[in-house]
Design a protein around this motif. Structure first.
Motif, PDB file in Angstrom:
ATOM      1  N   GLY A  35      33.172  14.747-124.930  1.00 37.65           N
ATOM      2  CA  GLY A  35      33.011  13.931-123.726  1.00 37.65           C
ATOM      3  C   GLY A  35      31.614  14.070-123.139  1.00 37.65           C
ATOM      4  O   GLY A  35      30.828  14.927-123.557  1.00 37.65           O
ATOM      5  N   THR A  36      31.341  13.234-122.157  1.00 39.64           N
ATOM      6  CA  THR A  36      30.074  13.334-121.443  1.00 39.64           C
ATOM      7  C   THR A  36      30.033  14.687-120.719  1.00 39.64           C
ATOM      8  O   THR A  36      31.052  15.165-120.244  1.00 39.64           O
ATOM      9  CB  THR A  36      29.982  12.178-120.432  1.00 39.64           C
ATOM     10  OG1 THR A  36      30.117  10.956-121.151  1.00 39.64           O
ATOM     11  CG2 THR A  36      28.673  12.175-119.687  1.00 39.64           C
ATOM     12  N   VAL A  37      28.858  15.272-120.681  1.00 38.48           N
ATOM     13  CA  VAL A  37      28.716  16.613-120.098  1.00 38.48           C
ATOM     14  C   VAL A  37      28.990  16.578-118.591  1.00 38.48           C
ATOM     15  O   VAL A  37      28.462  15.723-117.879  1.00 38.48           O
ATOM     16  CB  VAL A  37      27.293  17.153-120.373  1.00 38.48           C
ATOM     17  CG1 VAL A  37      27.046  18.452-119.633  1.00 38.48           C
ATOM     18  CG2 VAL A  37      27.089  17.335-121.870  1.00 38.48           C
ATOM     19  N   ASP A  38      29.830  17.488-118.123  1.00 37.51           N
ATOM     20  CA  ASP A  38      30.017  17.698-116.683  1.00 37.51           C
ATOM     21  C   ASP A  38      29.338  19.005-116.321  1.00 37.51           C
ATOM     22  O   ASP A  38      29.429  19.981-117.064  1.00 37.51           O
ATOM     23  CB  ASP A  38      31.510  17.801-116.335  1.00 37.51           C
ATOM     24  CG  ASP A  38      32.190  16.442-116.339  1.00 37.51           C
ATOM     25  OD1 ASP A  38      31.566  15.483-115.862  1.00 37.51           O
ATOM     26  OD2 ASP A  38      33.325  16.360-116.826  1.00 37.51           O
ATOM     27  N   THR A  76      30.173  21.745-119.107  1.00 32.70           N
ATOM     28  CA  THR A  76      31.044  21.449-120.246  1.00 32.70           C
ATOM     29  C   THR A  76      30.198  20.929-121.394  1.00 32.70           C
ATOM     30  O   THR A  76      29.069  20.468-121.201  1.00 32.70           O
ATOM     31  CB  THR A  76      32.093  20.373-119.910  1.00 32.70           C
ATOM     32  OG1 THR A  76      31.420  19.134-119.706  1.00 32.70           O
ATOM     33  CG2 THR A  76      32.918  20.744-118.688  1.00 32.70           C
ATOM     34  N   SER A  77      30.776  20.991-122.568  1.00 29.83           N
ATOM     35  CA  SER A  77      30.078  20.548-123.755  1.00 29.83           C
ATOM     36  C   SER A  77      31.147  20.048-124.724  1.00 29.83           C
ATOM     37  O   SER A  77      32.274  20.531-124.679  1.00 29.83           O
ATOM     38  CB  SER A  77      29.338  21.756-124.322  1.00 29.83           C
ATOM     39  OG  SER A  77      28.600  21.399-125.432  1.00 29.83           O
TER      40      SER A  77
END
Lengths: 122, 195, 559
Positions: free
Chosen positions: A47-50, A43-44
């Motif tokens: 939020g913090t990257v997952d 993810t980008s």
């Protein structure tokens, strides 16, 4: 001669459950100790990257110059999507020693990324 | 309601991974300087203090990278509101293996817990923490933020945006800085929505 | 539309912890000191059990009229193992005092000088003796147990405040927390109910029963022996009561009594009591009412007076206690809202295999919110009221405490706000509740599904009911020491909007999930959340706002 590394996919869009195929290759000055090809999503956004690696394939006895085919069976989800706060992208990464390359692709029922943030942004 | 051109999250110049990739900028202070000061002047114990969003975490991460390039094996522990716990027993087993311990957000531990447990890691040659206030370890550097720093960081983030993208006005940055009480991180989060 | 909020635990800084600790320390210490006092007494009681019974001869026994009460002095002679001793103690305390004139009569009858009585002698120190010893340990043990509740709560607060918090590792941890919360809730309810029933029983029911029985009591002329306003010093104020002792005769036998009213309550306000006392000077003749069945039972005022109803106030506690007990027992256990990072990821992979309910109520206990607000409100207002009362008294006594009044005003206003908030949450408990039941096993992209809804409670009060399907992005950002969650709604469809109570009570709604959008997704920091929001406008009452999280699956693949 500088090190070269690359990964290409047969297509850049896939449907859930399809087979993804591609080629990875490298030409290095030294014989690498380790080489990996990874299927992942990331993810980008705000939020913090997952990040999740779904498959991490180790290449046995990698050589300094090598070209190989790979195939991954894709899962049903999550779909690729682009939103105002979050983007989820699928990718295949090749890591040989300290050199890396990544190829992005889309996963979705219609074979493309769905855009969910395209309504009103504010 | 303002209708804007849709910028997908992964193209937003203020997305989290870009903000986190910003480096600490204080020209006269390098991570190596901090490490050296901590070793020589404070027996290897020190704290980076400052308000929220003033770059303590960023500097600590750079210190971690600097230690790695020096061939050290730093152990980094990051605490926040949702993760306030350190497994001290596990840490005690790990500390002989690492040459530096870095604790981000040490104020989350609570003073009693901190004073009660810090002796457990007395064997680590280098211990650097980030915390809001002073008092836990000698202060190595007190962080301050300025509107100029915000402007410089925003300039860096917007340096490579494609043409046509609506970008926030630089003139509004000082008032944004004041609005968030100098918290650079909050300013950058607010700017995410202005793109 | 963009929603922002700060996620995670509300910052409970060191100041808050110190404040909680001080409160816990005071609370626990009060309990501890009480327990110690009782334990010392208990120790004496246990020791006295081994004291030896002996005969004694009463030499003198007198009851002195002190200002506020009566004092009993006694002198008796006893022999132990051949030696003679003089005893002056009635009980283990040096100075035995009592308030009722009935006790005076009992004591003077029992210890008439020259008669033989029974005393208890300490075999280890025969010069120590008492006429009366406590025998039952039960009240003492009960008091210690009661005090230990304060000790546990008070010191427990300190421990919990400073104990390092572990992050919830598994869902089980979260649920244990829920059960613990329930237990604390049950304890609270029980204490509330107990207080709310026991106090009114003694302060209202008993006096009322006596008042009714006293209608048949006979009027008899009596002579006032003593007439005074008695003061009772409390923690923050002094209350007063009327004390009138009198003598009357029935069939030639003299009796003494001192009951002014059946309710023995004391209250603030000295003037009106002083007036009553002034009207009944010592030596004056008054009419008292005597129980024909027991001539020793008498009263000056048969009617209880308005103050009797003050004894009913604690019933409010019992009512609240019962209400919460019912609500808590009726409330379903906490819904499965939280997933851990690991769990989330597994769920992603095995979505097809796992059975996830298509709709789950978003947790957030109405009862819990009320309790929390009530506790904060009681705590705050309890402290403020002490200062408020003293300021009011200063105004009453013609002083002009302008500065302290100004200083106190914002605190009082905040206290009123807290009471208002607690009241709001209380009303919210009784707001109608929405229930949602999907008619299919699962919801998927591109599929239309029917969901059945029902509004439990008084649906007539809802002026407008709206059911909205929403989908949102939720991005959580953790950096430094703070965690923030941003939300962005990317789909909003009104599925029902009605003002007709029949349509509101229950019905079915069809939900069409567009095919070209994103299914439910949950990663540690990033989520796609589908939900159905049920909102009802209720006039002069908190609105109905329930949310159900929908689990929208990827598109079903035709195989």
């Amino acid at each position: 001669m500088s090190d070269q590394i690359g990964v290409t996919l047969e297509r850049t869009a896939y449907r859930p459950g399809e087979q993804l195929t591609g080629k990875a290759g490298w030409q290095l000055s030294d014989t690498p100790k380790k080489a990996h090809i990874r299927l992942f999503w990331k993810t980008s956004g705000k939020g913090t990257v997952d990040l999740k690696i779904l498959e991490d394939r180790k290449i046995d006895a990698p050589q300094a110059a090598q070209l190989l085919d790979f195939a991954f069976a894709l899962p049903d989800d999550p779909y690729s999507f682009e939103g105002h706060l979050i983007t989820l992208r699928w990718g295949v990464e090749v890591v040989v020693g300290k050199a890396t390359d990544c190829a992005w692709f889309e996963l979705g029922p219609d074979g493309h990324t769905c855009r969910i943030g395209a309504t009103t942004a504010r | 309601m303002r209708q804007t051109v849709f910028i997908p999250a992964h193209r937003n110049p203020f997305r989290s991974e870009r903000v986190e990739a910003l480096t600490y900028r204080e020209t006269d202070l390098t991570p190596a300087d901090i490490i050296a000061t901590c070793r020589l002047a404070h027996h290897g114990r020190g704290a980076l203090t400052g308000p929220k969003g003033s770059g303590k975490t960023t500097l600590l991460l750079e210190i971690a990278r600097a230690l790695e390039t020096q061939g050290k094996t730093p152990l980094l522990i990051r605490l926040n509101e949702t993760n306030r716990h350190i497994d001290w027993q596990a840490l005690r087993e790990q500390t002989p293996l690492c040459s530096a311990l870095l604790v981000d957000g040490a104020e989350q531990l609570g003073l009693i817990s901190w004073w009660r447990r810090r002796w457990l890691v007395r064997g680590v040659p280098l211990l650097i923490i980030t915390t809001h206030g002073s008092g836990r370890l000698p202060t190595l550097h007190r962080h301050r933020t300025t509107p100029e720093l915000l402007t410089a960081l925003v300039d860096e983030l917007l340096a490579d945006v494609p043409a046509g993208m609506v970008i926030p006005s630089r003139d509004a940055l000082p008032s944004l800085f004041n609005h968030h009480g100098g918290d650079i991180r909050q300013c950058l989060r607010a700017l995410y929505d202005q793109v | 539309m963009q929603f922002k909020h700060r996620a995670g635990r509300q910052a409970s800084g060191t100041a808050g912890k110190v404040f909680t600790s001080i409160f816990g320390l005071v609370f626990g210490s009060i309990g501890l000191s009480f327990a110690i006092v009782v334990l010392v007494g208990l120790r004496q009681t246990v020791q006295m059990k081994s004291w030896v019974v002996s005969d004694c001869v009463i030499e003198a026994a007198e009851v002195h009229d002190a200002d506020e009460d009566y004092q009993f002095t006694v002198r008796y002679r006893y022999e132990y193992e051949g030696s003679r001793y003089i005893g002056t103690r009635y009980t283990s305390t040096d100075d035995y005092r009592f308030e009722s004139i009935a006790t005076k009569q009992e004591l003077l009858t029992a210890y008439d000088p020259g008669t033989t009585a029974r005393c208890f002698v300490n075999p280890d120190n025969p010069s120590q003796a008492v006429l009366k010893r406590e025998t039952s340990l039960l009240p003492g043990v009960g008091s210690v147990l009661f005090a230990s509740i304060f000790v546990i709560i008070g010191y427990g607060m300190i421990v919990v405040t400073w104990w390092p918090r572990r992050p919830p590792v598994t869902q089980a941890t979260t649920e244990t927390g829920g059960t613990a919360g329930r237990r604390i809730g049950l304890l609270f309810c029980s204490v509330f109910i107990l207080i709310g029933l026991v106090i009114p029983y003694f302060a209202f029911v008993k006096p009322l029963q006596r008042q009714r029985a006293a209608r048949r009591w006979i009027p008899v002329e009596a002579e006032v022996l003593k007439s005074a306003v008695r003061s009772h010093r409390g923690d923050d104020s002094t209350t007063y009561s009327v004390y009138i002792a009198y003598r009357y005769e029935i069939d030639g036998i003299p009796y003494e009594g001192d009951r002014y009213r059946f309710s023995s309550s004391s209250s603030s306000g000295h003037a009106e009591k002083a007036e009553i006392v002034r009207q009944h000077p010592v030596g004056s003749r008054i009419t008292v009412y005597v129980d024909p069945a027991d001539s020793a039972e008498s009263v000056v005022q048969r009617e209880a007076g308005a103050s009797l109803y003050l004894g009913l106030i604690p019933v409010v506690f019992a009512v609240f206690g019962f209400l919460f007990l019912i609500i808590m027992l009726r409330a379903a256990p906490a819904s499965t809202a939280g997933h851990t990072a690991g769990g989330t990821m597994t769920r992603q992979r095995n979505r097809a295999k796992e059975k996830i309910p298509p709709a789950v109520r978003r947790s957030g206990s109405r009862v819990g919110a009320f309790f929390l607000m009530l506790f904060i409100s009681i705590f705050w207002n309890g402290i403020v009221s002490v200062f408020l009362m003293s300021t009011i008294k200063e105004w009453q006594s013609d002083q002009r405490p302008v500065f302290s009044t100004l200083f106190l005003t914002p605190f009082v206003l905040a206290g009123l706000g807290l009471i208002g908030a607690a009241f709001h949450f209380l009303l919210k408990i009784f707001s109608p509740v929405a229930e949602l039941e999907p008619m299919t096993d699962s919801l998927s992209l591109g599929k239309s599904s029917v969901l059945r809804f029902r509004i439990r409670g008084n649906v007539q009060r809802i002026t407008q009911l709206t059911i909205t399907l929403t989908a949102r992005e939720e991005a959580t950002y953790s950096r430094g020491t703070n965690t923030y969650t941003d939300r962005h709604v990317f789909l909003e469809q009104t599925r029902l909007k009605t003002m007709d109570p029949k349509q509101m009570a229950s019905g079915e709604i069809t939900v069409n999930i567009p095919p070209g959008t994103m299914h439910s997704f949950e990663a540690p920091h990033n989520k796609i959340v589908w939900s159905l929001k049920v909102s009802g406008t209720i006039s002069h009452w908190p609105d109905l706002n329930d949310e159900f999280i929908l689990n929208v699956n990827p598109r079903e693949v035709q195989s």
